[in-house]
Write an enzyme that holds these catalytic residues in place. Structure first.
Site, short mmCIF file in Angstrom:
data_model
loop_
_atom_site.label_atom_id
_atom_site.label_comp_id
_atom_site.label_asym_id
_atom_site.label_seq_id
_atom_site.Cartn_x
_atom_site.Cartn_y
_atom_site.Cartn_z
N VAL A 211 0.85 -1.19 0.00
CA VAL A 211 0.00 0.00 0.00
C VAL A 211 0.89 1.24 0.00
O VAL A 211 2.08 1.17 0.30
CB VAL A 211 -0.96 0.04 1.21
CG1 VAL A 211 -1.94 -1.13 1.17
CG2 VAL A 211 -0.19 0.06 2.52
N TYR B 180 -4.76 -1.73 -5.67
CA TYR B 180 -3.69 -2.35 -4.88
C TYR B 180 -4.23 -2.77 -3.52
O TYR B 180 -5.15 -2.17 -2.98
CB TYR B 180 -2.44 -1.46 -4.76
CG TYR B 180 -2.61 -0.09 -4.17
CD1 TYR B 180 -2.82 0.11 -2.81
CD2 TYR B 180 -2.48 1.05 -4.96
CE1 TYR B 180 -2.93 1.36 -2.26
CE2 TYR B 180 -2.59 2.32 -4.44
CZ TYR B 180 -2.81 2.47 -3.09
OH TYR B 180 -2.92 3.72 -2.55
N CYS B 181 -3.67 -3.86 -3.01
CA CYS B 181 -4.12 -4.48 -1.75
C CYS B 181 -5.65 -4.65 -1.74
O CYS B 181 -6.34 -4.12 -0.86
CB CYS B 181 -3.65 -3.67 -0.55
SG CYS B 181 -3.68 -4.61 1.02
N PRO B 182 -6.20 -5.38 -2.71
CA PRO B 182 -7.65 -5.52 -2.79
C PRO B 182 -8.20 -6.36 -1.63
O PRO B 182 -7.51 -7.23 -1.10
CB PRO B 182 -7.86 -6.23 -4.13
CG PRO B 182 -6.59 -7.01 -4.33
CD PRO B 182 -5.50 -6.16 -3.74
N LYS C 28 -11.88 2.83 -6.27
CA LYS C 28 -11.50 2.67 -4.87
C LYS C 28 -10.74 3.89 -4.37
O LYS C 28 -9.84 4.39 -5.04
CB LYS C 28 -10.62 1.43 -4.71
CG LYS C 28 -10.07 1.19 -3.31
CD LYS C 28 -9.30 -0.11 -3.26
CE LYS C 28 -8.58 -0.30 -1.94
NZ LYS C 28 -7.85 -1.60 -1.89
#
Length: 278
Positions: A94, A147-149, A160
């Site tokens: 992240v 990113y970092c789902p 997001k």
């Protein structure tokens, strides 16, 4: 699920790190939350709300440390001016920077009957209230390509802008959210995309796909400037609706405990990055 009853506490302790934290090692924020999580779990502290911001840092998850060409990925990030740390928990990379507002709500697990689901949902409810004055509402659910789902991605019109994580230590629960308030969400995602391409040596299926267009900041989505200082004032206003608010720094015992947790997260980063000789 009466989530407002979870937010109702005799005392809320507020620790505001969003003004000075850019000058501090981002590892300190993860160590601080671990420290406060233990203190709350042991009932040595009331419930805590902590806001924090750091400058230009990529936070890798433990899984990222297993990438086959991690050195190349980290070299790319550092050449672009990013600090790189490794948190002592799962998940994926992240971004932290001056346009990302982080909030941690730290509660006692048993006293609040705080299941994993309730922890996440409590943060969702609180964030809806925090952003309500800006006319902002959002959906929850994984955004593929971010990113970092995760299941508690927060999005507006499919883009997001925030993600929620959770950490449990010694009876305390820290639920953390990062909110992209300003800047370019797609540019942040592009940094992570390039990192994974290099760190995996383009090996297929070892990393989740990153689609930069899947991410945006609130400024991009709503055309509003949302200052972190305004969010902090709103934070205190809301908490006053749920309990007596006090503002404190760490006490002497917590300061000692913090050093222990800081050494742990620092060691985790060294174990992953030091062998790379970067």
């Amino acid at each position: 699920m009466n989530l407002h009853s979870i937010l109702t506490q005799e005392t809320w302790r507020v620790i505001e790190n969003s003004q000075f934290a850019p000058n501090h090692d981002a590892l300190s924020s993860f160590a601080l939350d671990d420290t406060l999580c233990e203190a709350v779990g042991k009932k040595q502290s009331p419930a805590v709300a902590r806001s924090w911001v750091h400058d230009k840092t990529i936070v890798l998850g433990i899984q990222d440390g297993r990438l086959s060409a991690l050195r190349e990925g980290v070299e790319f990030l550092k050449a672009d001016g990013w600090n790189v740390i490794v948190r002592n928990s799962g998940g994926l990379a992240v971004v932290l920077d001056e346009g990302i507002y982080n909030l941690s709500l730290i509660l006692h697990e048993k006293d609040n009957n705080l299941s994993i689901e309730k922890g996440f949902e409590t943060m969702v409810v609180f964030l809806r209230m925090l952003l309500a004055p800006y006319g902002i509402d959002f959906e929850t659910g994984e955004i593929v390509g971010s990113y970092c789902p995760g299941r508690y991605d927060l999005s507006i019109n499919g883009k997001k802008f925030a993600g929620i994580s959770q950490r449990r230590i010694r009876g305390g629960v820290a639920t953390q959210v990062y909110v992209c308030t300003s800047g370019s969400g797609s540019e942040r995602a592009r940094v992570i995309e390039h990192f994974y391409k290099r760190a995996s040596d383009n090996e297929p299926n070892c990393c989740p796909p990153i689609y930069p267009e899947a991410m945006a900041s609130l400024a991009e989505i709503s055309s509003q400037h949302i200052a972190h200082s305004e969010l902090n004032r709103r934070l205190i206003y809301l908490l006053n609706e749920y309990g007596h608010v006090i503002q404190t720094d760490l006490n002497e015992d917590e300061t000692i405990l913090f050093k222990t947790y800081y050494d742990r997260v620092k060691l985790r980063t060294k174990k992953v990055l030091l062998p790379l000789n970067i």
